[in-house]
Each structure stands twice: as structure tokens, then as C-alpha cells.
Design an enzyme around this catalytic site. Structure first.
Site, PDB file in Angstrom:
ATOM      1  N   ASP A  52       0.827  -1.220   0.000  1.00 33.38           N
ATOM      2  CA  ASP A  52       0.000   0.000   0.000  1.00 33.38           C
ATOM      3  C   ASP A  52       0.857   1.265   0.000  1.00 33.38           C
ATOM      4  OD1 ASP A  52      -2.423  -1.273   0.056  1.00 33.38           O
ATOM      5  OD2 ASP A  52      -2.622  -1.185   2.239  1.00 33.38           O
ATOM      6  N   TYR A 110       7.072  -9.439   7.921  1.00 34.75           N
ATOM      7  CA  TYR A 110       6.756  -8.014   7.997  1.00 34.75           C
ATOM      8  C   TYR A 110       7.204  -7.487   9.355  1.00 34.75           C
ATOM      9  CZ  TYR A 110       3.685  -8.076   3.883  1.00 34.75           C
ATOM     10  OH  TYR A 110       3.186  -8.168   2.612  1.00 34.75           O
TER      11      TYR A 110
END
Lengths: 251, 251
Positions: A52, A110
């Protein structure tokens, strides 16, 4: 014709996400332009993760097919000469002609970073969500244990997820979550798994921070997962604190 | 009328240094504007360190005299509401009317950061000098020992230094230097002392990095100091890797 795999790092701050969008500065668009300048070819890029807007990366993977004679293991050095400061290729190699970065088994890691200081840290303001106030790291660690393992993560996914809308499975496996740091400083949440739904890491991070402040108890995670309802989990933590740290492919 | 001491953090990337310069964005200028908006007063600011363009800070000190009734210990929170994201006040208190941040004994700590990775780290590109290639940290640590203590630092100062031009003393005392990190990653050089000449920390950092690559031997530092000649020491490391970390005042 060879298929080249590039490992790509970027500072997501000044990008409108990874995927090409007409008229906007995207990571894929900048890579496309650099590769076109380098090779003279109009290449089709396939990215592993369409991060994103605002999300950073130390290890996204991109593949493309090229006629270029640049040696595969030197490709990243060549393309770096054409890339701006906020995107760099950190490795490159040749892969099989049918190798696909989204259809190959992998383990993705992540990292989420939250700045727990009262006054936001000026240096981390682009690389951490400001989240002041009392936070109990021990409770966050306890809650993280309930998220690890194989679960239906519908409650931890944006309902706009294309996969869920198309009736796909929300079952994913989280290999491990490590919460570290201390109150008043940078808190890190490392999440490692074989696949993630839309906004899943940011919702996991937001929910764990909500546990840290006492909004939820660690054991509430069990009911959240069972509910399969996005409104039951915590908030979606800001994009700027998220880093795609590493993708390890099994072959 | 009260004298307020503010401790100020900033990301130096988008500033033309600390000191006010007409038409340019400086830290002092931005602080002046914020304090004027907050108090309605046109205040005279006195900074502890006039950091160069691109240099960052976690602990510069600024004082001013104000008629404002804002409680001294809350002043930093009030001024932060008027400051941009890249400057924040992290503490405030009242000091004696004649207390001066440059005329009070103190211990200043600077941190220099060098990115030794072959491909520059995208996230650290604003906060570290890119310095790839083989570096021996052990040799740098050995050389640092020769810089510690009281010396004439003419060789480690920019000859444009106003103090030196005016015939002032170049004798300073370095309390300690800690070199840490590893080849291929971020190397940090922490320098702590009672006062510094113009560009002194950046020249110390550049000289230690030159020792790390083998351009100089650790023992060469002795001759460099004795020479009192800027051309004998190493290069001036880039401003963007320098952080004013902390100033501890003795009273």
C-alpha cells in the site's frame, strides 16, 4: 530471453504504493522506467507484494523477462544507476522461465514499528506510527501467541479484500509474531507467515497495540478470530509503520 | 519575564542549518515563527549549537525570555502544536535570567552514522553517509583511543573556523569516542566532549573511516594532532550522518 528476479528495497513515503497507477508515482512505475532506460525494452513486471501507499520494503521481489545481456547477478547494480534514492535493488539472479513470485511457496516477514514516545521522534516520523500513552509490552506478547498458528483471519482483513469478495479462503498460517521494545520508545512487531490478506499485518499490529493499552485482553483474540467479523478486531495501524522485511522462497 | 530553556529535536534534512538566514528555512527561523504564533512576542533565541545544514539533533538547547504565562515545564508541549513534523521540543524548564547555553560548562555527545552496505540503505539515506567498501572496525576503535583526551585539534578543524581565525585556542578535551557496528551495516561513532571546533566531529568521523579503509594507520593520529594542519587529517564526513545527541549541562 531470461527471467530475472530482483530483490527491491524502498522508502514508501513518497510513493502511491507499489502497483502502477496512471499519473501517480509508484514503485512499479519507477522500476519500469529505470529498466526501460537500462535495457531499451518495455518489460512486464510481476511483483510479489503490492504494498500500500506509504508502506516500506527491504525485500519485495520483482521478476521480468528480458533479452538484455547484462549478467543476471549484476542486474541489480546496473538498474540502481537508473533508480532514484528511495528505491534500490539489493540483489538479482536468473530464475526458471515459469517462476512466479506470487505462485511460489514462501515465508514473508513483515515488521511493524510504533513510536511510543510522548513527543513524536522526528527521525522516525516517516518510519513509525506515533502511538503515545501507557502500553504493556508483556500483554501484547501474550496476545500475539493467540494469533500464531493456522486460523481463519476474516476478522483481521479489510472487507474490501478481493480474495474475500470472490469467496476465497481467509485461512492463513502465522509462523511467529515477536513483540519487542519498551514503553516510551520504539515498539516493534515482527509477523512471519506464508501469506497475508489485505491489511492483515496492519490490523494485527493495531489489535496488539489495543491490547497493550488495555482496550482488549490477550484472551479476547480467540473470540475475535472465531467471530470472522472485521468490526471485532482492533484498529488498522498506519501504513507508514509497516515494512515488508523479507520474502524467503522455498524454491 | 522568565528565561525558558527548550530541548529541541530536528531532522536536519530539509533545513539550511540551525541559524537564521534571510529567505532560507532554518531551525531557528521555524522555532521563532512557532514561538511568535504561540506567545505573540518577537523573541530573541539563543541556541547552544549552530548545527550545519543537514545535521540532525535529538538535544539542541534553545533559551529565550518571555512574558508568557504558560508554565515552563509545559512550554514544549504548547510550542509543539505550532511546529512542523521535522522539529519538536522534547522538554522545557525555567532557568536563571543569566543562564546561557553557550557559556555554561557542558558535555556534548555527537553521533556519526555511516552506512557501510554496498547498496545504500533506502531508509537511512537521509540519516547516514553512504560509505561502502571494506572497513576494519577494530582499527577504527584503536585510532579513536589516540583522539581521546586533551589535544590541540587544529588539524581536525575547518580552517574557516571563526575561533581559529580570531586566534582562539584549538585545545579541546574529548571525553570518549565509541566506535560500534559491523562491516556491511551501519557503523556508529559516538564522540563526547566539552566543546568542539567547526566541523570537528565530521573530520574525526572521516579520519576514523579513513583508518578503517587502511588509508591511515591508528598511530598516525599522533602525528596528525602534532602537525596542527588540517591537510594532515582525513576527509570531512557528510553532514547528513551527524546527530547532536545530547548536551548535559553541569549547572
Amino acid at each position: 530471453m531470461r527471467r530475472i528476479k530482483l530483490t527491491v528495497a524502498y522508502d514508501g513515503t513518497d510513493f502511491c504504493g507499489f502497483q502502477v497507477q496512471p499519473g501517480l508515482r509508484t514503485v512499479e512505475g519507477v522500476l519500469y522506467d529505470a529498466l526501460k532506460t537500462l535495457t531499451g525494452e518495455e518489460l512486464d513486471l510481476i511483483g510479489a507484494s503490492r504494498t500500500d501507499s506509504g508502506v516500506h520494503s527491504y525485500g519485495n521481489t520483482v521478476v521480468f523477462d528480458t533479452e538484455s545481456t547484462i549478467p543476471p547477478e549484476r542486474f541489480h547494480k546496473a538498474v540502481n544507476t537508473k533508480l532514484p534514492d528511495d528505491v534500490k535493488a539489493i540483489a538479482s539472479c536468473e530464475v526458471a522461465p515459469d517462476w512466479h513470485p506470487r505462485h511460489t511457496d514462501c515465508l514473508k516477514t513483515y515488521l511493524y514499528r510504533a513510536d511510543n514516545a510522548y513527543v513524536p521522534d522526528v527521525i522516525n516520523r516517516r518510519y513509525a506510527m506515533h502511538f503515545p500513552g501507557r502500553v504493556d509490552i508483556g500483554l501484547m506478547q501474550e496476545a500475539a501467541k493467540y494469533i500464531e498458528g493456522e486460523h481463519d483471519f476474516t476478522s483481521f482483513s479489510n472487507p474490501q479484500s478481493q480474495i474475500l469478495k470472490n469467496g476465497g479462503s481467509a485461512v492463513r498460517t502465522i509462523d511467529h509474531i515477536n513483540v519487542a521494545g519498551e514503553s516510551g520508545g520504539i515498539i516493534t512487531i515482527e509477523v512471519c507467515g506464508n501469506g497475508f490478506l489485505y491489511n492483515m499485518v496492519r490490523i494485527i499490529a493495531g489489535t496488539l497495540l489495543d491490547v497493550g493499552t488495555g482496550r482488549f485482553k490477550p484472551g479476547d483474540i480467540v473470540k475475535m478470530l472465531e467471530a470472522r467479523d472485521r468490526t471485532r478486531a482492533g484498529f488498522t495501524a498506519e501504513a507508514k509503520g509497516l515494512f515488508l522485511k523479507q520474502i524467503i522462497y522455498k524454491n
